[in-house]
Design a protein around this motif. Sequence first.
Motif, PDB file in Angstrom:
ATOM      1  N   GLY A 257       0.809  -1.283   0.088  1.00 33.26           N
ATOM      2  CA  GLY A 257      -0.036  -0.130   0.175  1.00 33.26           C
ATOM      3  C   GLY A 257       0.870   1.226  -0.008  1.00 33.26           C
ATOM      4  N   LEU A 258       1.895   1.106  -0.228  1.00 37.98           N
ATOM      5  CA  LEU A 258       3.058   2.238  -0.098  1.00 37.98           C
ATOM      6  C   LEU A 258       2.864   3.237  -1.311  1.00 37.98           C
ATOM      7  CD1 LEU A 258       6.745   1.106   1.380  1.00 37.98           C
ATOM      8  CD2 LEU A 258       4.766   2.600   2.482  1.00 37.98           C
ATOM      9  N   ALA A 259       2.482   2.589  -2.502  1.00 34.29           N
ATOM     10  CA  ALA A 259       2.384   3.366  -3.780  1.00 34.29           C
ATOM     11  C   ALA A 259       1.448   4.664  -3.579  1.00 34.29           C
ATOM     12  CB  ALA A 259       2.204   2.453  -5.197  1.00 34.29           C
ATOM     13  N   ALA A 260       0.050   3.978  -3.182  1.00 35.90           N
ATOM     14  CA  ALA A 260      -0.894   5.058  -3.031  1.00 35.90           C
ATOM     15  C   ALA A 260      -0.605   6.077  -2.106  1.00 35.90           C
ATOM     16  CB  ALA A 260      -2.222   4.148  -2.846  1.00 35.90           C
ATOM     17  N   TYR A 261      -0.220   5.596  -0.923  1.00 35.52           N
ATOM     18  CA  TYR A 261       0.289   6.601   0.288  1.00 35.52           C
ATOM     19  C   TYR A 261       1.204   7.738  -0.360  1.00 35.52           C
ATOM     20  CZ  TYR A 261       2.819   8.301   4.525  1.00 35.52           C
ATOM     21  OH  TYR A 261       3.144   9.031   5.508  1.00 35.52           O
ATOM     22  N   ALA A 262       2.357   7.352  -0.846  1.00 36.09           N
ATOM     23  CA  ALA A 262       3.369   7.983  -1.504  1.00 36.09           C
ATOM     24  C   ALA A 262       2.727   9.189  -2.545  1.00 36.09           C
ATOM     25  CB  ALA A 262       4.489   7.433  -2.045  1.00 36.09           C
ATOM     26  N   LYS A 263       2.059   8.649  -3.163  1.00 31.92           N
ATOM     27  CA  LYS A 263       1.376   9.443  -4.327  1.00 31.92           C
ATOM     28  C   LYS A 263       0.435  10.499  -3.642  1.00 31.92           C
ATOM     29  CE  LYS A 263      -1.221   9.398  -8.624  1.00 31.92           C
ATOM     30  NZ  LYS A 263      -2.038   8.498  -9.589  1.00 31.92           N
ATOM     31  N   LYS A 264      -0.521   9.969  -2.877  1.00 30.54           N
ATOM     32  CA  LYS A 264      -1.400  10.958  -1.988  1.00 30.54           C
ATOM     33  C   LYS A 264      -0.442  12.114  -1.183  1.00 30.54           C
ATOM     34  CE  LYS A 264      -5.095  10.993   1.447  1.00 30.54           C
ATOM     35  NZ  LYS A 264      -5.928  10.147   2.356  1.00 30.54           N
ATOM     36  N   HIS A 265       0.435  11.743  -0.650  1.00 31.11           N
ATOM     37  CA  HIS A 265       1.066  12.852   0.068  1.00 31.11           C
ATOM     38  C   HIS A 265       2.300  13.534  -0.511  1.00 31.11           C
ATOM     39  CE1 HIS A 265      -1.348  11.956   3.773  1.00 31.11           C
ATOM     40  NE2 HIS A 265      -1.244  10.597   3.204  1.00 31.11           N
ATOM     41  N   GLY A 266       2.588  13.184  -1.754  1.00 33.51           N
ATOM     42  CA  GLY A 266       3.496  13.888  -2.614  1.00 33.51           C
ATOM     43  C   GLY A 266       5.038  13.145  -2.255  1.00 33.51           C
ATOM     44  N   HIS A 267       5.179  11.929  -1.719  1.00 33.08           N
ATOM     45  CA  HIS A 267       6.394  11.526  -1.187  1.00 33.08           C
ATOM     46  C   HIS A 267       6.995  10.751  -2.378  1.00 33.08           C
ATOM     47  CE1 HIS A 267       5.674  12.846   2.795  1.00 33.08           C
ATOM     48  NE2 HIS A 267       4.740  11.806   2.898  1.00 33.08           N
ATOM     49  N   ASP A 268       8.324  10.332  -2.576  1.00 29.06           N
ATOM     50  CA  ASP A 268       8.854   9.478  -3.383  1.00 29.06           C
ATOM     51  C   ASP A 268       8.641   7.976  -3.022  1.00 29.06           C
ATOM     52  OD1 ASP A 268      11.462   8.132  -4.551  1.00 29.06           O
ATOM     53  OD2 ASP A 268      10.852   9.322  -6.031  1.00 29.06           O
ATOM     54  N   TYR A 269       8.083   7.407  -3.853  1.00 29.50           N
ATOM     55  CA  TYR A 269       7.708   5.917  -3.464  1.00 29.50           C
ATOM     56  C   TYR A 269       8.998   5.109  -3.168  1.00 29.50           C
ATOM     57  CZ  TYR A 269       6.700   1.078  -4.217  1.00 29.50           C
ATOM     58  OH  TYR A 269       6.592  -0.294  -3.727  1.00 29.50           O
ATOM     59  N   ALA A 270       9.862   5.214  -4.102  1.00 33.28           N
ATOM     60  CA  ALA A 270      11.302   4.595  -3.927  1.00 33.28           C
ATOM     61  C   ALA A 270      11.922   4.847  -2.668  1.00 33.28           C
ATOM     62  CB  ALA A 270      12.122   4.607  -5.100  1.00 33.28           C
ATOM     63  N   GLU A 271      11.719   6.151  -2.195  1.00 32.67           N
ATOM     64  CA  GLU A 271      12.434   6.422  -0.744  1.00 32.67           C
ATOM     65  C   GLU A 271      11.802   6.088   0.362  1.00 32.67           C
ATOM     66  OE1 GLU A 271      15.225   8.270  -0.198  1.00 32.67           O
ATOM     67  OE2 GLU A 271      15.974   8.959  -2.122  1.00 32.67           O
ATOM     68  N   VAL A 272      10.259   6.092   0.288  1.00 30.23           N
ATOM     69  CA  VAL A 272       9.639   5.619   1.285  1.00 30.23           C
ATOM     70  C   VAL A 272       9.842   4.158   1.574  1.00 30.23           C
ATOM     71  CG1 VAL A 272       7.193   5.264   2.382  1.00 30.23           C
ATOM     72  CG2 VAL A 272       8.015   7.280   0.968  1.00 30.23           C
ATOM     73  N   HIS A 273       9.814   3.314   0.209  1.00 33.60           N
ATOM     74  CA  HIS A 273       9.803   1.818   0.309  1.00 33.60           C
ATOM     75  C   HIS A 273      11.422   1.615   0.852  1.00 33.60           C
ATOM     76  CE1 HIS A 273       9.501  -2.196  -1.977  1.00 33.60           C
ATOM     77  NE2 HIS A 273       9.497  -2.445  -0.839  1.00 33.60           N
ATOM     78  N   GLN A 274      12.325   2.177   0.505  1.00 31.40           N
ATOM     79  CA  GLN A 274      13.594   1.986   0.935  1.00 31.40           C
ATOM     80  C   GLN A 274      13.702   2.130   2.417  1.00 31.40           C
ATOM     81  OE1 GLN A 274      17.336   4.129  -1.241  1.00 31.40           O
ATOM     82  NE2 GLN A 274      16.752   5.353   0.501  1.00 31.40           N
ATOM     83  N   LYS A 275      13.152   2.996   2.871  1.00 27.48           N
ATOM     84  CA  LYS A 275      13.241   3.529   4.321  1.00 27.48           C
ATOM     85  C   LYS A 275      12.792   2.319   5.169  1.00 27.48           C
ATOM     86  CE  LYS A 275      13.285   7.192   7.532  1.00 27.48           C
ATOM     87  NZ  LYS A 275      12.730   8.738   7.737  1.00 27.48           N
ATOM     88  N   ARG A 276      11.580   1.935   4.748  1.00 27.28           N
ATOM     89  CA  ARG A 276      10.796   0.846   5.357  1.00 27.28           C
ATOM     90  C   ARG A 276      11.690  -0.443   5.364  1.00 27.28           C
ATOM     91  NH1 ARG A 276       4.995   1.802   5.627  1.00 27.28           N
ATOM     92  NH2 ARG A 276       4.908   4.020   5.878  1.00 27.28           N
ATOM     93  N   ALA A 277      12.111  -0.819   4.145  1.00 28.74           N
ATOM     94  CA  ALA A 277      12.971  -2.014   4.060  1.00 28.74           C
ATOM     95  C   ALA A 277      14.351  -1.889   4.626  1.00 28.74           C
ATOM     96  CB  ALA A 277      13.270  -2.169   2.328  1.00 28.74           C
ATOM     97  N   MET A 278      14.871  -0.720   5.014  1.00 30.14           N
ATOM     98  CA  MET A 278      15.967  -0.696   5.830  1.00 30.14           C
ATOM     99  C   MET A 278      15.950  -0.849   7.170  1.00 30.14           C
ATOM    100  SD  MET A 278      18.000   2.809   3.766  1.00 30.14           S
ATOM    101  CE  MET A 278      19.333   2.734   4.759  1.00 30.14           C
TER     102      MET A 278
END
Length: 362
Positions: A257-278
């Motif tokens: 569900g990160l893609a929709a969240y990132a798009k809605k809030h103007g975040h870069d999906y890859a950065e958000v996914h990367q941080k959670r994965a780290m």
Amino acid sequence: MATSSAAPSGRTRSFRRSPVCIWPAKPGRRATRLTKACGHDRGARPIPSLGEATGMTTEPSDRTIILHLLRGAVPERADEISGLWSQYGHAVEVAPSAKGVTMNADAKRIQFDTKTIDFFWLLGFSAWRAIEVYLPALLLATSRGMPLDQALNVDAERGQYEFDYKQRIASAQSLVAAEQTADITWPADIPEPTPDRESLGDNQQKAAFDLVAFALTFALLHEFQHVMFCADKSAPSTLPEEEIACDTYARDFMTSGLAAYAKKHGHDYAEVHQKRAMGTALAAVIIHAMTPTHAHWGNRQYPPIAERLIAMIGGYSLPADSRFWLFTACLLIALMRQENRPLDIIANSNQEMVEILLDRLR
């Protein structure tokens, strides 16, 4: 409180060795403030409660505090986790600190002690420093097609950095055997647990704070899946299978569900996914350290630790140049070095290095 000592080398080091920054200079919205459960076990908790932080006049329960941690770490699923929290009605129990690790669950409660939460903090901040120890050799090995063990030998500065790193990790691991946090010597260059991210000294410490918050979130979601399995009487047929299923649930909950969240809030999906994965990779290393050596190969209760690492770290669909691969490779190299395993590995990218290291850890 835990006593402090000089850094093992007699000096406090910066990250000046690292030729690239692992984290943006201005991290995005933080995952959450660590809860009051992150306080040292010294009787009354010294860390402000969530109520104090938000101006509430009544201190919230431990159950509410943990719910806020989960909602803050995975905001796109905040309503879902609140609904599940209400549906299952389980307790959150902060047990007296004791030797060993206390983090478990059944149908009626999640239980942990403050010493175990301190362990997440101390090992998490210590493991973060794997970057400064192993990044130069990693970059040399992957850029030149050089065996990793040779690249490590070429790095003339590594010896002292690695010695200091192992000393910090040893301090963290000594916490497992201690009765309480106050019984160990807290490394001078690791900040003591605090709920106040902005009080930390620099962006490196703030990045470590974020990842520790995600690692703790992963562990609590893992335990919550145990609650649901027990309450619903739907657990897999064996305990090792249940452990892997709980790891998978926690990882999926944090990353789907990160893609929709990132798009809605103007975040870069890859950065958000990367941080959670780290954060999940850091959780894997912490869980590895929490697992007794005799259980690394698995038993009736737990699967082999390598299987858990693969369930938590393997298979991410992140770009090849993602910092996740660099960070995770450094963490896994550190594990291999701690276990004196051979590192005659040739890899042409950080991603390939992670994949080979995971296979070697089997």
